[in-house]
Write a protein that holds these residues in place. Structure first.
Motif, PDB file in Angstrom:
ATOM      1  N   LEU A 158       3.242 -13.000   8.522  1.00  0.00           N
ATOM      2  CA  LEU A 158       3.640 -13.768   7.118  1.00  0.00           C
ATOM      3  C   LEU A 158       2.771 -13.500   6.058  1.00  0.00           C
ATOM      4  CD1 LEU A 158       5.453 -16.701   8.766  1.00  0.00           C
ATOM      5  CD2 LEU A 158       6.799 -14.873   7.674  1.00  0.00           C
ATOM      6  N   LYS A 159       1.522 -13.540   6.231  1.00  0.00           N
ATOM      7  CA  LYS A 159       0.476 -13.464   5.261  1.00  0.00           C
ATOM      8  C   LYS A 159       0.492 -12.033   4.573  1.00  0.00           C
ATOM      9  CE  LYS A 159      -2.696 -17.131   6.517  1.00  0.00           C
ATOM     10  NZ  LYS A 159      -4.162 -17.559   6.968  1.00  0.00           N
ATOM     11  N   ALA A 160       0.875 -10.964   5.233  1.00  0.00           N
ATOM     12  CA  ALA A 160       0.938  -9.675   4.817  1.00  0.00           C
ATOM     13  C   ALA A 160       2.260  -9.028   4.245  1.00  0.00           C
ATOM     14  CB  ALA A 160       0.762  -8.766   6.233  1.00  0.00           C
ATOM     15  N   VAL A 161       3.105 -10.030   4.006  1.00  0.00           N
ATOM     16  CA  VAL A 161       4.262  -9.611   3.304  1.00  0.00           C
ATOM     17  C   VAL A 161       4.174  -9.404   1.856  1.00  0.00           C
ATOM     18  CG1 VAL A 161       6.571 -10.813   2.420  1.00  0.00           C
ATOM     19  CG2 VAL A 161       5.803 -11.103   4.718  1.00  0.00           C
ATOM     20  N   VAL A 162       4.674  -8.466   1.467  1.00  0.00           N
ATOM     21  CA  VAL A 162       4.486  -8.000  -0.202  1.00  0.00           C
ATOM     22  C   VAL A 162       5.953  -8.253  -0.724  1.00  0.00           C
ATOM     23  CG1 VAL A 162       4.254  -5.985  -1.408  1.00  0.00           C
ATOM     24  CG2 VAL A 162       2.989  -6.230   0.598  1.00  0.00           C
TER      25      VAL A 162
END
Length: 280
Positions: A134-138
């Motif tokens: 989720l932290k890597a979502v763009v």
């Protein structure tokens, strides 16, 4: 019953199935309204899921539409009434509506099959692995958005631990197992979690290793959610813009069933898959 402006996927699907029954008889909405003693607008609202409908009304519609499939009518009747006030409803204002619909769909599923090439299935993710994803979502999500998505995902996993859980089969490509989101420690814990989950009697995990020949794929992950009847199955597709797409046309269901069957035939057996993950 008063209408709703935001019908759930389940309510929309019920309406769509009633529309199919009507159309097979060649009836227009006006003709159906005349047979049922209601106005045409009422039929239209039922078929779009905006008006709750009773089980008795479903059976009346089945007779009016000359439906001889009593099992189908019984299943549709069981789908009636207002939306189920499940745990997912508390997330309706906090996560995309499609994710709320997916949780409800999974809740009512009789079996679940998933195929993934680059990610671990959501129902098999650890909290740390899910948070890293989720932290890597763009574009980046705010912290509170991440936490809402995370808790929603973890609650979805409850379906695999409830009494009488549905059979769950996951076909995972080796590429997904090697992604390493969150670093080595999180990746290792995630792989161990897959091994632990694969030991549950209703969970089947099968790995497609690099080098497997002739497995069919477009590179897109998808979930196949089985309903009470084959024609009530649903396919859920992931997309890069973050939304879920739901498919339920007969030809689409046939296609994705065949894709899953062929992917499973290209995968390792359950014991071999567990050993493969252990070696990683």
């Amino acid at each position: 019953m008063p209408p709703t402006n935001n019908p759930t996927l389940r309510q929309r699907r019920l309406g769509a199935e009633l529309r199919k029954l009507r159309e097979r008889t060649g009836l227009t909405t006006t003709g159906a309204a005349h047979l049922l003693g209601v106005n045409q607008a009422r039929i239209s609202m039922i078929e779009t899921g905006r008006t709750p409908v009773s089980a008795d009304r479903i059976r009346t519609m089945g007779r009016a539409y000359d439906c001889s499939d009593e099992q189908l009518v019984d299943v549709l009747a069981a789908m009636t009434g207002r939306r189920t006030r499940g745990w997912w409803e508390e997330y309706r204002d906090h996560v995309p509506v499609a994710l709320v619909d997916l949780a409800e769909l999974e809740h009512h599923a009789t079996a679940l099959r998933v195929a993934l090439l680059f990610h671990i299935p959501a129902l098999l993710q650890t909290a740390d692995h899910a948070r890293a994803l989720l932290k890597a979502v763009v574009p980046p999500m705010r912290q509170y958005e991440i936490e809402h998505r995370l808790t929603h995902r973890m609650k979805r996993q409850g379906i695999l631990h409830r009494e009488n859980p549905p059979p769950y089969t996951a076909v995972i490509h080796e590429a997904a197992l090697r992604m390493g989101f969150g670093g080595p420690a999180i990746a290792r814990a995630q792989l161990k979690h897959l091994i632990d989950m694969s030991e549950l009697p209703h969970v089947t995990i099968r790995v497609i290793p690099f080098g497997a020949d002739d497995f069919p794929t477009t590179g897109q992950s998808f979930d196949y959610v089985e309903g009470a009847l084959r024609q009530l199955d649903t396919v859920q597709l992931d997309s890069h813009h973050g939304a879920c797409e739901f498919l339920d046309a007969e030809a689409q269901l046939d296609k994705y069933r065949e894709v899953l069957d062929r992917m499973e035939s290209c995968s390792l057996g359950t014991t071999e898959s567990r050993d493969f993950i252990h070696d990683l």
